[in-house]
Design a protein around this motif. Structure first.
Motif, PDB file in Angstrom:
ATOM      1  N   SER A   1       0.834  -1.199   0.000  1.00 52.81           N
ATOM      2  CA  SER A   1       0.000   0.000   0.000  1.00 52.81           C
ATOM      3  C   SER A   1       0.873   1.255   0.000  1.00 52.81           C
ATOM      4  N   THR A   2       0.266   2.359  -0.425  1.00 57.77           N
ATOM      5  CA  THR A   2       0.930   3.663  -0.446  1.00 57.77           C
ATOM      6  C   THR A   2      -0.008   4.712   0.132  1.00 57.77           C
ATOM      7  N   VAL A   3       0.530   5.533   1.053  1.00 58.95           N
ATOM      8  CA  VAL A   3      -0.230   6.628   1.658  1.00 58.95           C
ATOM      9  C   VAL A   3       0.334   7.937   1.126  1.00 58.95           C
ATOM     10  N   GLN A   4      -0.533   8.748   0.530  1.00 63.26           N
ATOM     11  CA  GLN A   4      -0.142  10.065   0.019  1.00 63.26           C
ATOM     12  C   GLN A   4      -0.824  11.128   0.869  1.00 63.26           C
TER      13      GLN A   4
ATOM     14  N   GLY B   1      -8.288  18.347  -5.048  1.00 64.61           N
ATOM     15  CA  GLY B   1      -9.159  18.585  -3.908  1.00 64.61           C
ATOM     16  C   GLY B   1      -9.012  17.583  -2.796  1.00 64.61           C
ATOM     17  N   LEU B   2      -7.919  16.811  -2.783  1.00 65.28           N
ATOM     18  CA  LEU B   2      -7.734  15.786  -1.763  1.00 65.28           C
ATOM     19  C   LEU B   2      -6.700  16.238  -0.744  1.00 65.28           C
ATOM     20  N   THR B   3      -6.930  15.829   0.511  1.00 65.35           N
ATOM     21  CA  THR B   3      -5.937  16.054   1.554  1.00 65.35           C
ATOM     22  C   THR B   3      -5.093  14.808   1.812  1.00 65.35           C
ATOM     23  N   GLY B   4      -5.561  13.678   1.372  1.00 68.16           N
ATOM     24  CA  GLY B   4      -4.805  12.447   1.539  1.00 68.16           C
ATOM     25  C   GLY B   4      -5.476  11.310   0.799  1.00 68.16           C
ATOM     26  N   ARG B   5      -4.663  10.284   0.456  1.00 71.61           N
ATOM     27  CA  ARG B   5      -5.206   9.132  -0.267  1.00 71.61           C
ATOM     28  C   ARG B   5      -4.392   7.898   0.106  1.00 71.61           C
TER      29      ARG B   5
ATOM     30  N   ARG C   1     -12.602  16.527   5.279  1.00 68.92           N
ATOM     31  CA  ARG C   1     -12.093  16.630   6.649  1.00 68.92           C
ATOM     32  C   ARG C   1     -10.629  17.055   6.626  1.00 68.92           C
ATOM     33  N   PRO C   2     -10.215  17.871   7.579  1.00 68.61           N
ATOM     34  CA  PRO C   2      -8.845  18.432   7.554  1.00 68.61           C
ATOM     35  C   PRO C   2      -7.794  17.472   8.098  1.00 68.61           C
ATOM     36  N   GLU C   3      -8.170  16.494   8.904  1.00 66.35           N
ATOM     37  CA  GLU C   3      -7.154  15.682   9.559  1.00 66.35           C
ATOM     38  C   GLU C   3      -6.441  14.782   8.554  1.00 66.35           C
ATOM     39  N   SER C   4      -5.212  14.489   8.873  1.00 68.21           N
ATOM     40  CA  SER C   4      -4.386  13.657   8.010  1.00 68.21           C
ATOM     41  C   SER C   4      -4.575  12.187   8.358  1.00 68.21           C
ATOM     42  N   PHE C   5      -4.213  11.344   7.402  1.00 69.27           N
ATOM     43  CA  PHE C   5      -4.226   9.913   7.670  1.00 69.27           C
ATOM     44  C   PHE C   5      -3.134   9.554   8.664  1.00 69.27           C
TER      45      PHE C   5
END
Length: 605
Positions: A133-136, A175-179, A201-205
């Motif tokens: 997996s990859t978290v951006q 428009g994404l804050t994380g994926r 939502r503003p919080e990060s993964f």
């Protein structure tokens, strides 16, 4: 909270002690989400529905947008490719099987599913290649960002797996804050990729979010793989079923036929309903319909064995009740057998039913027998129902009980409907009600027999079927008396030249002079054999149908055998000549003796 007192007992301060339970709270929320996923994902054995279930389960409790892209082979039920295959333009094409957003936007299911093309350096492609997996993240987490969906392991960056998270500011443009991109892996096989994204939502993964996403993806991948395997089995069974059914009904002057077959819904599986139309000697035709209890590959294979057995027995020209007796005995012996590992016992074709009917266009008589199958529906020329004087016998495989044949006359312009119980019976209606509704549909006028069959299938079957359904419609036609010639032969060899002359004169009247030479030879051989080896009465019959049929009947029940004569033999070549000069030949037994017949094409041998 408690007061702080001095030695004299006076309150000097207030003490406060607190315990942060956020981690436990959010861990419980994750467990609740996983529980909902366990209940909501994999409810159907459908690949696309399973992908949609993952998307709807994850939004909005976990993320704001979920997309699921699968290999096209997975959607067809085939084995996924061992590695990503790029097209000529250097892109990898997947199919968007599911998409759902927090604002309620959902992908409308279309056929085919929309393609999604990835470049070789796309994150999804790298995840498929590495199986990880990859978290951006659009930016470095700010103060308090670690409390997004609960702190847990996220409070310690050391718990992130190697290479994660990746700070990628380009996703902010979408428009994404994380994926989080997770490969869908089940039983060591890559099925596709799922992407969990946040935008509202503003919080990060956090690292715990990655664990949750991988758990959701793992459950979904197993469910998708189960659906894929079921799709493959269902497709295989359906393909086998359709390949075993007649692809094209044979053309017959004696009868006009139309057929319809629809398998059960995907959740029920393909059953063992079948039908057939078999040309017989003497311009007759056999109509067959049957049903094997059960669904899946076993039912389709059993249906194929029964249909082959019926065709083999029909080629011997057995009466309907005798054919079902032989078929019943065959079914009883099929369940047991041997494998390389030793003997086995299976359920065989227990519960199979069959209806066998034979129509003779010369006499317009139809004889039929049933082995536990619903009797046909006969509609007269005036549109009224004609009762069929027959009683169904036991299903195949019971053994020890006789089958009874019934005989009735089919008027010109009547309609005979053979069907399986899946057409007239379901949860909303019983057999009697369904049969009455089928009669109403078949009594309506139609442009053709095929159109009437299609209308009946559409009117009788619901959208969600739990059983197969087959319908065989037959409109009998009487053979014109001008197409049949009969001559009684005296048991004297001097009658052979007269029989030849009778045949030639009839062919001349029919305008079939080109077939006279072969017919003379055939008539001479068959009549001579009947006089020498048979018993009177002897009868010669010529029938002009799609082919020219020659029949010689006598009262003896001994059957001739085809053999090759040796060089110095003076006889023994008659049947060999008949077999070489005609398309088909055979023997048909009856209560009064036997009939030797042969058929030749109109236009020469």
């Amino acid at each position: 909270m408690w007061p702080v007192r001095d030695e004299q007992g006076r309150v000097r301060a207030v003490a406060n002690w607190g315990f942060d339970m956020s981690a436990e709270y959010w861990a419980r929320q994750r467990l609740l989400l996983l529980g909902a996923a366990s209940r909501g994902i994999g409810q159907t054995l459908d690949v696309v529905s399973t992908a949609e279930e993952l998307a709807r389960t994850s939004v909005p409790g976990f993320v704001d947008l979920v997309t699921v892209d699968l290999f096209e082979e997975v959607l067809r039920g085939d084995e996924p490719p061992l590695s990503a295959t790029f097209t000529v333009d250097g892109t990898l094409t997947l199919r968007r099987a599911g998409r759902y957003g927090a604002k309620g936007e959902a992908q409308q299911r279309t056929e085919p599913l929309p393609p999604v093309r990835y470049s070789p350096d796309a994150v999804a492609v790298r995840c498929l290649a590495s199986g990880r997996s990859t978290v951006q993240l659009a930016a470095e987490p700010g103060p308090g960002g670690e409390w997004g969906f609960g702190p847990g392991l996220a409070a310690d960056p050391a718990h992130w797996p190697p290479g994660n998270p990746v700070i990628d500011g380009s996703i902010a443009a979408t428009g994404l804050t994380g994926r989080i991109t997770v490969p869908l892996l089940a039983r060591g096989t890559l099925l596709g990729v799922a992407a969990f994204a946040r935008s509202e939502r503003p919080e990060s993964f956090t690292a715990d979010d990655l664990i949750l996403a991988e758990e959701l993806a793992a459950k979904t991948a197993v469910a998708i793989d189960n659906a894929r395997r079921y799709t493959r089995e269902h497709t295989t069974a359906l393909t086998l079923q359709r390949s075993l059914l007649p692809q094209r009904l044979p053309g017959q002057q004696a009868i006009e036929v139309a057929c319809g077959y629809l398998p059960a819904g995907a959740s029920a599986g393909v059953g063992g309903d079948w039908f057939d139309v078999i040309p017989l000697s003497g311009a007759r035709v056999a109509l067959v319909v049957g049903d094997v209890v059960g669904h899946g590959l076993h039912a389709s294979a059993s249906m194929g064995r029964l249909r082959t057995a019926v065709r083999t027995l029909a080629d011997v020209d057995l009466p309907p009740e005798e054919l079902l007796t032989h078929l019943d005995d065959l079914v009883m012996h099929l369940p047991s057998g041997l494998t390389p590992e030793g003997p086995y016992e299976s359920t065989g074709e227990a519960g199979a039913t069959c209806l066998y009917a034979v129509y003779d266009p010369v006499s317009r008589r139809c004889s039929l027998a049933s082995a536990g199958h619903p009797l046909p529906l006969l509609i007269g020329p005036d549109g009224t129902a004609v009762p069929v004087p027959a009683r169904p016998g036991p299903p195949l495989g019971i053994g020890g009980l006789p089958f009874e044949a019934a005989e009735l006359e089919l008027p010109e312009g009547s309609l005979l409907a053979l069907y399986t119980d899946g057409l007239v019976e379901n949860r909303e209606r019983d057999v009697d009600q369904g049969t009455a509704e089928l009669f109403q549909v078949l009594s309506r006028p139609a442009d053709s027999l095929d159109a009437l069959c299609d209308a009946a299938m559409q009117a009788m079957l619901p959208d969600h079927r739990s059983d197969d359904a087959a319908l065989l419609l037959a409109r009998p036609h009487a053979l014109s008396p001008d197409h049949v010639a009969v001559w009684e032969v005296e048991p004297d060899t001097a009658q052979v030249p007269l029989a030849r002359k009778f045949a030639v004169d009839r062919l001349t009247a029919w305008g079939l002079d080109e077939a006279a030479f072969v017919t003379e030879l055939v008539v001479s051989e068959l009549v001579t054999n009947a006089i020498k080896y048979g018993r009177p009465p002897i009868r010669l019959r010529l029938i002009r149908d799609t082919s020219l049929i020659c029949e010689v009947s006598d009262a003896s029940d001994t059957s001739p055998h085809l053999r090759r004569a040796r060089i110095f033999d003076e006889g023994g070549r008659g049947l060999m000549l008949v077999a070489q000069l005609t398309q088909r030949w055979g023997t048909r037994h009856s209560a009064g003796g036997k009939t030797i017949w042969c058929a030749q094409a109109l236009g020469g041998p």
